[in-house]
Design a protein around this motif. Structure first.
Motif: not given
Ligand code: FMN
Length: 228
Positions: A1-27
């Protein structure tokens, strides 16, 4: 993803799906985020990454503590209690934008529910707690502001990389206002400052609280350009 796109899309998220995030991705995210600059490459950041039952225990303990005494924050990070202009106006503008579309004033119950959601880390399936050595962050002159600056850089990297991988985040002071709960559950020693929580997970885009974006000041109000 283009950096300007990531900056534009980032915002604070205050409701999440219950789906877990994989350890490898967090690492992967944390490893890539470590490219952040820091004062003399001191890299003052450390992370405690939590998910599953352990995180649930922390989240529910924070909610319970908050319900007992909302004012009783034990945050180890100095926070402002004085809000001069222009900051107070910005906070008021934010509050007004949040109440838009609501058909009634925020009641005490609404406020308590919002506070509990915040204490629950908005139900995120994972949290990255940012830790900093107290022997470095606290200097005789006060807080070593450069280290906090460095931490801000790495946190922003994490949040932008999260967008790149389809995740959402929210930087949360509220996640660390009861540091003893986190210390006890994760065995974090007293010589580490628990500076911030980054709640992370897959955004629930259907949740009304995740709709819209928060304003920024006009460029001429915050930047002056010289010698052009
Ligand atoms: C250091 C820091 C701490 C924050 N703490 C909280 C928090 O405890 N609860 C919350 O709902 N938002 C928190 N926020 C999110 C801000 O309210 C948010 O970044 C700001 O309103 C701008 O909105 P945006 O991130 O969607 O662009 C925090 C942000 C930062 C950078």
């Amino acid at each position: 993803m283009d950096i300007t796109q990531a900056i534009k899309e980032r915002k604070s998220i205050r409701a999440f799906k219950p789906d877990p995030v994989k350890l490898e991705l967090l690492k992967k995210i944390i490893k890539q985020a470590q490219r952040a600059p820091s004062w003399a490459n001191t890299q003052p950041w450390e992370f405690a990454v939590v998910t599953g039952k352990k995180l649930k225990v922390i989240q529910e303990a924070c909610v319970q503590r908050g319900a007992q005494d909302m004012q009783n924050s034990q945050s180890e990070v100095a926070r402002p209690y004085d809000f001069p202009e222009p900051y107070i106006s910005r906070i008021k503008k934010l509050q007004a934008s949040e109440s838009r579309g609501r058909t009634r004033e925020m009641t005490k119950e609404d406020f308590e529910a919002r506070f509990a959601d915040n204490a629950r880390h908005y139900g995120a399936p994972a949290c990255i707690y940012l830790l900093v050595g107290k022997n470095f962050i606290y200097q005789d002159e006060g807080v070593n502001a450069w280290s906090m600056y460095d931490c801000g850089s790495v946190v922003q990297n994490i949040m932008l990389l999260a967008v790149n991988y389809g995740l959402g985040t929210i930087a949360q002071a509220m996640a660390v206002v009861y540091p003893d709960i986190i210390r006890k559950e994760l065995g974090i020693p007293e010589d580490k400052l628990i500076a911030l929580g980054i709640a992370i997970g897959y955004p629930d885009w259907d949740a009304p609280i995740n709709k819209g974006t928060r304003d920024r000041e006009p460029l001429d109000e915050i930047a002056k350009f010289y010698g052009f």
